[in-house]
Design an enzyme around this catalytic site. Sequence first.
Site, PDB file in Angstrom:
ATOM      1  N   HIS A   1       0.842  -1.196   0.000  1.00 18.18           N
ATOM      2  CA  HIS A   1       0.000   0.000   0.000  1.00 18.18           C
ATOM      3  C   HIS A   1       0.878   1.247   0.000  1.00 18.18           C
ATOM      4  CE1 HIS A   1       0.250   0.879   4.456  1.00 18.18           C
ATOM      5  NE2 HIS A   1       0.676  -0.356   4.437  1.00 18.18           N
ATOM      6  N   VAL A   2       0.300   2.387   0.347  1.00 18.81           N
ATOM      7  CA  VAL A   2       1.020   3.650   0.129  1.00 18.81           C
ATOM      8  C   VAL A   2       2.313   3.765   0.944  1.00 18.81           C
ATOM      9  CG1 VAL A   2       0.860   6.158   0.291  1.00 18.81           C
ATOM     10  CG2 VAL A   2      -1.085   4.858  -0.546  1.00 18.81           C
TER      11      VAL A   2
END
Lengths: 315, 88
Positions: free
Chosen positions: B15-16
């Site tokens: 994810h980020v």
Amino acid sequence: MQTTTVRNFFEDNKEIFNLRLLAGEQGLDNPITVPEVQRASLALAGFFKDFAYKRIQVLGYCEIEYAKSIQPDTLQKNITALLKTGIPCLVITKNLSPPEVLPPLCDSSSVPLLVTNFPTVEFISCATDYLASLFAPTIELHGSMVDVYGVGILLRGKAGIGKSECALALVKKGHRLIADDTVRITRHKPNTLIATPGKLGGNFMEIRGVGIIDIEKLFGIRAIIPQKEIELVVTLTPWKEIGEKLERIGEKYQYTELLGVPVPEIILPLSPGKSISTLTEVIAMNHMLKTHGENSAKEFVKRVRQSLKTESEQE
Amino acid sequence: MIEKELTVTNELGLHVRPAVLIVQRSSNFKSEIWLIKGDKKVNARSILNLLSLQAPRGTHLKIVAEGDDEEEAVEAICKLFEEKFGED
């Protein structure tokens, strides 16, 4: 410590408060060392324990009526004691007439006696505002202050990095300049930072290779604004010096402190070909979105997680 | 040029935050670095590129690096994956 004098207080506010000097002219240079104003009621009644003698003392309707109601010798005694405490000055409100004994005693003890036509509460509130801004903590620092779409942005960074050039480009795009090179910052209660120009004013700017230019003359009155609240700090930094400090997502602001007040700071890396002024416009707009409750970065992070979850459920 | 197999092992997947870590770590090297999933090959220095891989936990990836410090680069990025990006 910040101080002023009764003379400054009188001169600055003469017209606003319709102030007149009745007596005690020799005391005009008495210092005012605290930004506070109070009614002299208890002192007039002869009670001096914990008396805040540094404050400007106000005699309003109640105090004047009280003075009329007590024995003249008690009044004389209490006023004499009050004037001896070291108060900066006395102010009578609502254009009331002072007790007869007051002016001569003010003369002999060099305590200025002022009269205003303001009602007491209004005078106290306005005079406190005036003193509070005069006594507010202030610093001067190197930078440029601009108003971009109504967002007050302080541009910081080393000398020669391009703060003025960025401010100039922003002015060209229709934004407004508060100050260049020297920015004076005052902290107003509780946590508001107001930027104003240094002593020379905010019209002038030094552009390397060009020299000194006058922003107001070049761009007109729309290009300048005398003061503005600081909402964001944009720090221009050479690309090489940033390293891992560089913000990539921008979910949350990093903060820097000015006069003890935390201010969101955006560290902007410089490299050839970048339009710092356009970036600053985008920073201002993004800030408006954020204060409006729209955090694009947060929304993006959420979307990525959702999409990963869906992806993993499919497998 | 060297390449190595990798598996995404942290709970939330790539994810980020992990993408930011990979980008930051990659920036310390001179080599070109890519991550590959199936027929998709992306630049390890671009957050949006990395996220477009869509790699939840259990995804098998390949890392490819080319340049003077390719070995160190691959090792450093693999370490991030092994440490589950400091998560879980």
